[in-house]
Design a protein around this motif. Structure first.
Motif, short mmCIF file in Angstrom:
data_model
loop_
_atom_site.label_atom_id
_atom_site.label_comp_id
_atom_site.label_asym_id
_atom_site.label_seq_id
_atom_site.Cartn_x
_atom_site.Cartn_y
_atom_site.Cartn_z
N SER A 168 0.82 -1.21 0.00
CA SER A 168 0.00 0.00 0.00
C SER A 168 0.85 1.26 0.00
N PHE A 169 2.00 1.23 0.65
CA PHE A 169 2.87 2.41 0.69
C PHE A 169 3.28 2.83 -0.72
N GLU A 170 3.44 1.88 -1.62
CA GLU A 170 3.88 2.16 -2.99
C GLU A 170 2.75 2.61 -3.92
N LEU A 171 1.52 2.63 -3.44
CA LEU A 171 0.41 3.10 -4.27
C LEU A 171 0.62 4.54 -4.73
N THR A 172 1.19 5.37 -3.87
CA THR A 172 1.43 6.77 -4.22
C THR A 172 2.36 6.88 -5.42
N SER A 173 3.46 6.16 -5.39
CA SER A 173 4.40 6.20 -6.53
C SER A 173 3.75 5.64 -7.77
N GLY A 174 3.01 4.56 -7.62
CA GLY A 174 2.33 3.97 -8.78
C GLY A 174 1.36 4.94 -9.43
N ALA A 175 0.58 5.63 -8.62
CA ALA A 175 -0.37 6.63 -9.15
C ALA A 175 0.39 7.76 -9.83
N ASP A 176 1.47 8.21 -9.23
CA ASP A 176 2.28 9.28 -9.81
C ASP A 176 2.85 8.86 -11.16
N PHE A 177 3.40 7.65 -11.24
CA PHE A 177 3.97 7.15 -12.51
C PHE A 177 2.91 7.13 -13.61
N LEU A 178 1.71 6.65 -13.28
CA LEU A 178 0.65 6.57 -14.28
C LEU A 178 0.19 7.95 -14.73
N LEU A 179 -0.01 8.85 -13.80
CA LEU A 179 -0.48 10.18 -14.18
C LEU A 179 0.58 10.97 -14.95
N LYS A 180 1.83 10.69 -14.69
CA LYS A 180 2.91 11.36 -15.40
C LYS A 180 2.84 11.09 -16.90
N THR A 181 2.23 9.98 -17.30
CA THR A 181 2.12 9.65 -18.73
C THR A 181 1.10 10.54 -19.45
N GLY A 182 0.18 11.14 -18.71
CA GLY A 182 -0.85 11.98 -19.31
C GLY A 182 -1.96 11.20 -20.01
N LYS A 183 -2.02 9.90 -19.79
CA LYS A 183 -2.97 9.05 -20.52
C LYS A 183 -4.26 8.74 -19.75
N PHE A 184 -4.38 9.18 -18.50
CA PHE A 184 -5.49 8.72 -17.66
C PHE A 184 -6.36 9.86 -17.17
N ASP A 185 -7.65 9.56 -17.04
CA ASP A 185 -8.61 10.51 -16.48
C ASP A 185 -8.78 10.32 -14.97
N ALA A 186 -8.50 9.14 -14.48
CA ALA A 186 -8.61 8.86 -13.04
C ALA A 186 -7.78 7.62 -12.72
N ILE A 187 -7.29 7.59 -11.49
CA ILE A 187 -6.52 6.45 -10.99
C ILE A 187 -7.23 5.90 -9.76
N ILE A 188 -7.38 4.59 -9.71
CA ILE A 188 -7.98 3.92 -8.56
C ILE A 188 -6.86 3.16 -7.86
N CYS A 189 -6.63 3.47 -6.59
CA CYS A 189 -5.58 2.80 -5.81
C CYS A 189 -6.22 1.86 -4.81
N LEU A 190 -5.81 0.59 -4.86
CA LEU A 190 -6.41 -0.45 -4.04
C LEU A 190 -5.37 -1.12 -3.16
N GLY A 191 -5.63 -1.14 -1.88
CA GLY A 191 -4.71 -1.77 -0.94
C GLY A 191 -5.44 -2.17 0.32
N CYS A 192 -4.68 -2.79 1.22
CA CYS A 192 -5.26 -3.23 2.49
C CYS A 192 -4.16 -3.22 3.55
N VAL A 193 -4.42 -2.46 4.61
CA VAL A 193 -3.51 -2.40 5.75
C VAL A 193 -4.30 -2.86 6.97
N ILE A 194 -3.83 -3.93 7.60
CA ILE A 194 -4.53 -4.49 8.76
C ILE A 194 -3.72 -4.18 10.01
N GLN A 195 -4.40 -3.67 11.02
CA GLN A 195 -3.76 -3.28 12.28
C GLN A 195 -2.96 -4.45 12.86
N GLY A 196 -1.75 -4.16 13.26
CA GLY A 196 -0.92 -5.16 13.92
C GLY A 196 -0.60 -4.71 15.33
#
Length: 164
Positions: free
Chosen positions: A65-93
C-alpha cells in the motif's frame, strides 16, 4: 441502519455517469493479495458494467500500500489517464506501523491528485482485523473496489463537466 448490517457498496439510489469516455488506471498492492485481488475484481467489473472499454483500463501492481502513491504518480505522469484507482489493504498489527502507513498513503495520494489535478481514488482498507477486510472486499459490507470505481467515474465526469 447500523454499518454492521449494511452493504456499503449499494449504488442503487445513485446515478452513475457512463465510464465510456474515460481512461482509468488501477494500481493494486500485492500485500494482502487475497483482499486486494477481490477489491480489484470489484473495481474492474464495475468499470466495465458502467461502460468502460477494456482497452481503457490499465492495471499495475505494486508491492504494498505504501507504494500506491508512486504507482499513481507514474501513471499520471504519462498523461494518458482521467482517473486512478488505488487499491490496498492495511490491517492493524501490534506496532504503530499501521498508523504510519495509513497516514503516508492517504496524504501521498491526496498530494498526487492535487499535483496533476486528476482524481486519485483512495481504495485502501484500513481495518483492525482480517475479517473486517474480508467483509469489505466482497463480503457482507460490499466491495470497496466497486466504490472506488464508481467514485473514479463520478470524479472523471465532474472534471470533464467543469472544463466545458
Amino acid at each position: 441502519m447500523a454499518t454492521h448490517l449494511k452493504n456499503l457498496s449499494d449504488f442503487s439510489e445513485t446515478e452513475v455517469p457512463s465510464a465510456a469516455p474515460y481512461k482509468f488506471g488501477i494500481v493494486v498492492a500485492e500485500w494482502n493479495a487475497g483482499i486486494t485481488n477481490a477489491l480489484y475484481q470489484g473495481a474492474y467489473e464495475s468499470l466495465l458494467e458502467h461502460g468502460a472499454a477494456e482497452q481503457n483500463i490499465v492495471t499495475h501492481q505494486v508491492p504494498g500500500s505504501f507504494e500506491l502513491t508512486s504507482g499513481a504518480d507514474f501513471l499520471l505522469k504519462t498523461g494518458k489517464f482521467d482517473a486512478i484507482i488505488c487499491l490496498g489493504c492495511v490491517i492493524q498489527g501490534e506496532t504503530r506501523h499501521f498508523d504510519f502507513i495509513c497516514n503516508a498513503v492517504a496524504n501521498g495520494l491526496t498530494n498526487v491528485a492535487l499535483k496533476y489535478s486528476k482524481p486519485v481514488i483512495f481504495g485502501v482498507l484500513t481495518t483492525d482485523t482480517q475479517q473486517q477486510a474480508v467483509d469489505r472486499a466482497g463480503g457482507k459490507h460490499g466491495n470497496k473496489g466497486i466504490e472506488g470505481a464508481v467514485t473514479a467515474i463520478k470524479m472523471a465526469y465532474l472534471a470533464e463537466t467543469l472544463k466545458s
